[in-house]
Design a protein around this motif. Structure first.
Motif, mmCIF file in Angstrom:
data_model
loop_
_atom_site.group_PDB
_atom_site.id
_atom_site.type_symbol
_atom_site.label_atom_id
_atom_site.label_comp_id
_atom_site.label_asym_id
_atom_site.label_seq_id
_atom_site.Cartn_x
_atom_site.Cartn_y
_atom_site.Cartn_z
ATOM 1 N N PHE A 37 2.181 8.675 -8.880
ATOM 2 C CA PHE A 37 1.028 8.389 -7.892
ATOM 3 C C PHE A 37 -0.310 8.535 -8.573
ATOM 4 C CE2 PHE A 37 4.518 9.227 -4.696
ATOM 5 C CZ PHE A 37 4.108 8.020 -3.654
ATOM 6 N N ASN A 40 -0.744 5.525 -10.908
ATOM 7 C CA ASN A 40 -0.811 4.150 -10.224
ATOM 8 C C ASN A 40 -2.170 3.648 -10.067
ATOM 9 O OD1 ASN A 40 0.199 2.069 -8.560
ATOM 10 N ND2 ASN A 40 -0.141 3.168 -6.604
ATOM 11 N N LEU A 52 3.975 0.481 -6.627
ATOM 12 C CA LEU A 52 4.525 1.950 -6.540
ATOM 13 C C LEU A 52 5.939 1.523 -6.712
ATOM 14 C CD1 LEU A 52 2.846 2.990 -3.133
ATOM 15 C CD2 LEU A 52 2.570 3.944 -5.517
ATOM 16 N N SER A 55 8.103 4.516 -8.427
ATOM 17 C CA SER A 55 8.328 5.648 -7.369
ATOM 18 C C SER A 55 9.514 5.079 -6.622
ATOM 19 C CB SER A 55 7.005 6.092 -6.639
ATOM 20 O OG SER A 55 5.741 6.509 -7.591
ATOM 21 N N LYS A 56 9.446 3.995 -6.084
ATOM 22 C CA LYS A 56 10.541 3.494 -5.186
ATOM 23 C C LYS A 56 11.770 3.527 -5.813
ATOM 24 C CE LYS A 56 7.158 1.153 -2.269
ATOM 25 N NZ LYS A 56 6.672 -0.195 -1.883
ATOM 26 N N GLU A 103 8.425 10.589 0.102
ATOM 27 C CA GLU A 103 9.312 9.636 0.497
ATOM 28 C C GLU A 103 9.080 8.856 1.716
ATOM 29 O OE1 GLU A 103 14.250 9.717 0.610
ATOM 30 O OE2 GLU A 103 13.148 11.433 1.772
ATOM 31 N N LEU A 106 6.287 6.356 0.700
ATOM 32 C CA LEU A 106 6.922 5.160 0.052
ATOM 33 C C LEU A 106 7.649 4.292 1.106
ATOM 34 C CD1 LEU A 106 8.172 6.774 -3.152
ATOM 35 C CD2 LEU A 106 6.200 5.313 -3.136
ATOM 36 N N LYS A 107 8.177 4.771 2.091
ATOM 37 C CA LYS A 107 8.741 3.953 2.913
ATOM 38 C C LYS A 107 7.696 3.093 3.913
ATOM 39 C CE LYS A 107 13.065 6.465 3.642
ATOM 40 N NZ LYS A 107 13.775 7.393 4.434
ATOM 41 N N HIS A 109 4.822 2.487 2.899
ATOM 42 C CA HIS A 109 4.116 1.362 2.029
ATOM 43 C C HIS A 109 4.922 0.163 2.070
ATOM 44 C CE1 HIS A 109 3.020 -0.724 -1.604
ATOM 45 N NE2 HIS A 109 1.752 -0.295 -1.370
ATOM 46 N N THR A 110 6.300 0.310 1.952
ATOM 47 C CA THR A 110 7.184 -0.695 1.992
ATOM 48 C C THR A 110 7.147 -1.481 3.183
ATOM 49 O OG1 THR A 110 8.944 0.269 0.607
ATOM 50 C CG2 THR A 110 9.642 -1.286 1.793
#
Length: 148
Positions: A37, A40, A52, A55-56, A103, A106-107, A109-110
């Protein structure tokens, strides 16, 4: 993924083979995610352009799905078994909360990136830019509707 990051991910993956190393693996996982992070190159004006992927990939493909639960369970079993835990339970709970936060971010962000992708494909601006190239592929009814 760079070779350095892949090597870091694999080193933590090795810690996940034995349950007694799970609390330490969780500590190292959070340290590596923090590193990803911080390194990034995130543009504050457009968060969708941030990379990211490392990380993902690390969370989804490298780590076991039950890492957090195993770390917490292992910490509790060390206390019951009389062995001194490598990581105290309050710290494991904080590490669990930190990992869950990573987590969740990241979810989110997706989902945000997917949302932007859908909007960019369905917005009127997108259709106007690609209208000339799509004119030949549209049916007669679509052309009639769009020309009105």
């Amino acid at each position: 993924i760079s070779p350095v990051n892949a090597r870091l991910m694999r080193s933590i993956h090795w810690m996940c083979y034995h349950p007694e190393h799970m609390p330490d693996a969780l500590v190292c996982t959070n340290m590596l995610l923090r590193r990803f992070f911080l390194l990034n190159e995130m543009d504050a004006s457009d968060p969708s352009q941030s990379n990211l992927y490392d990380s993902k990939y690390f969370i989804e493909k490298v780590l076991p799905t039950n890492l957090v639960d195993m770390a917490v369970d292992q910490c509790g079993s060390n206390i019951i078994g009389g062995n001194a835990p490598h990581v105290p339970e309050p710290m494991v709970q904080n590490l669990k909360a930190e990992f869950v936060s990573f987590e969740s971010f990241l979810k989110a962000h997706t989902k945000y990136a997917q949302f932007l992708d859908v909007i960019s494909k369905t917005s009127p601006c997108h259709n106007a830019k690609s209208g000339a190239s799509n004119r030949g592929r549209r049916s007669a009814m679509e052309s009639e509707i769009s020309d009105k």
